[in-house]
Scaffold this active site. Structure first.
Site, short mmCIF file in Angstrom:
data_model
loop_
_atom_site.label_atom_id
_atom_site.label_comp_id
_atom_site.label_asym_id
_atom_site.label_seq_id
_atom_site.Cartn_x
_atom_site.Cartn_y
_atom_site.Cartn_z
N HIS A 148 0.82 -1.23 0.00
CA HIS A 148 0.00 0.00 0.00
C HIS A 148 0.85 1.27 0.00
O HIS A 148 2.09 1.23 0.13
CB HIS A 148 -0.96 0.00 1.19
CG HIS A 148 -0.30 -0.06 2.54
ND1 HIS A 148 0.52 0.93 3.03
CD2 HIS A 148 -0.36 -1.02 3.51
CE1 HIS A 148 0.92 0.60 4.24
NE2 HIS A 148 0.41 -0.59 4.57
N CYS B 189 2.60 -5.16 6.56
CA CYS B 189 2.38 -4.81 5.15
C CYS B 189 3.65 -4.25 4.52
O CYS B 189 4.67 -4.05 5.18
CB CYS B 189 1.25 -3.79 5.03
SG CYS B 189 -0.36 -4.46 5.51
#
Length: 364
Positions: A317, A330
């Site tokens: 992301h 992440c």
């Protein structure tokens, strides 16, 4: 009359002898003593106490003997005083003190060179943490030790500039011990990475071959290098910097461990326009079947708590660019780079995440 003249002649001779004795009376070797004292002082300034201890002690002993002898001669009858031994001790004191100063000066230079060599070695180890080892997930203790080591390094450089060898000696031993501990910890972590490199290379090479055969896109994330590379039809077309989970080293074991998982995944959903809080995101299929199998086995082996969960929502992301590893697992990129990756892939695009493809610091 003759007897009287003889008596007067004898008295005159005695008086003349006394007068001549007084005139030519031996004087204490004050200048020689002062010179000896000055030589000893110079030797002390050259740190003979540390580097020429025995010589300085000998010089001081001769000087003390000279001063004692002077005191003893001053107590004697004026005409019977003799300062020859006093002068000999003072001369010997000056001679040995000068030798002590030379010895100390040479020893101090040798010691300084040794300190410089040791300090350079320590600084080299610390530089490794700014290059080769800077990405390693050191524990709180190691991070604190690294910070304090760099502070002590600066203090030692200041002491060196002031020619304060005493401060160098006191702090350098501890600094060497601390940096050795840091180096050993870092090398252990690198060794753990190195063991997995052949397997990771096979995984990536297989994915690249598949990308080439099918003419499709592929994302490869190298955790140690902090980069994500886009492949198209088996060819690398662009690489971007990434930031990872705060505890990125090793494979993800459970939810909340802040570790970025390793393995072969795929994009299952592209998120934008408010679908994610991170600008844009690519949701991965973590946990996949292999992750679930490993998680179950780790529980059975007692490597993770029985009530632990496996976790989910691992994404590539945006909103990166913070300069540190900060995510919960992440992979974060700067928004401008996320735009390019987002446009380069579609759902089901393979994503391979590995620890490293080369030994850290050694290149390919």
């Amino acid at each position: 009359m003759k007897l009287k003249r003889l008596f007067l002649a004898i008295m005159a001779l005695i008086i003349l002898t006394v007068v001549l004795r007084v005139i030519f009376l031996p004087k204490p070797p004050v200048q020689v003593l002062e010179a000896a004292r000055e030589k000893i002082s110079q030797a002390e300034k050259q740190k003979a106490g540390a580097y020429a201890t025995r010589q300085l002690q000998q010089a001081t002993a001769h000087y003390d003997s000279a001063m004692t002898g002077w005191t003893q001669q001053n107590r004697r009858f004026l005409l019977l005083r003799n300062f020859k031994t006093v002068e000999q001790h003072a001369q010997k004191a000056a001679q040995i003190a000068e030798q002590a100063a030379n010895t100390a000066s040479q020893a101090a230079k040798k010691a300084l060179n040794a300190y410089l060599h040791r300090l350079a070695s320590v600084e080299n180890q610390l530089r490794q943490f700014d290059t080769q080892f800077k990405h390693l997930p050191l524990g709180k203790e190691e991070v604190k030790l690294l910070a304090s080591s760099k502070l002590v390094q600066q203090e030692l450089n200041n002491a060196l500039a002031q020619d304060n060898l005493e401060a160098l000696e006191k702090r350098l031993d501890k600094l060497e011990k601390d940096t050795r501990q840091l180096s050993e910890r870092a090398k252990k972590l690198v060794a753990e990475l190195e063991q997995e490199i052949p397997q990771w290379n096979r995984l990536v090479n297989q994915a690249i071959e598949e990308s080439k055969r099918k003419g499709t896109a592929l994302l490869v994330v190298e955790k140690y290098e902090r980069k994500c590379t886009i492949y198209k039809a088996g060819k690398a077309v662009a690489s971007y910097k990434v930031e990872l989970g705060a505890n990125w080293m090793g494979d993800k074991l459970k939810a909340g461990d802040k570790t970025t998982p390793e393995g072969h995944y795929k994009v299952v959903r592209k998120k934008k326009n408010g679908q994610t809080r991170y600008y844009k995101a690519l949701l991965l299929d973590y946990p996949n079947e292999e992750d679930k199998k490993r998680f179950k086995q780790n529980k059975a082996n007692g490597l993770i708590p029985a009530n632990a969960s496996i976790g989910n929502l691992i994404e590539i992301h945006g909103d990166g660019g913070k300069g540190i590893d900060w995510t919960d697992g992440c992979i974060a990129l700067e928004n401008k780079d996320m735009d390019k990756i987002f446009d380069a892939v579609v759902e089901n695009t393979p994503v391979v995440i590995v620890g490293a493809l080369t030994v850290p610091g050694k290149g390919k």
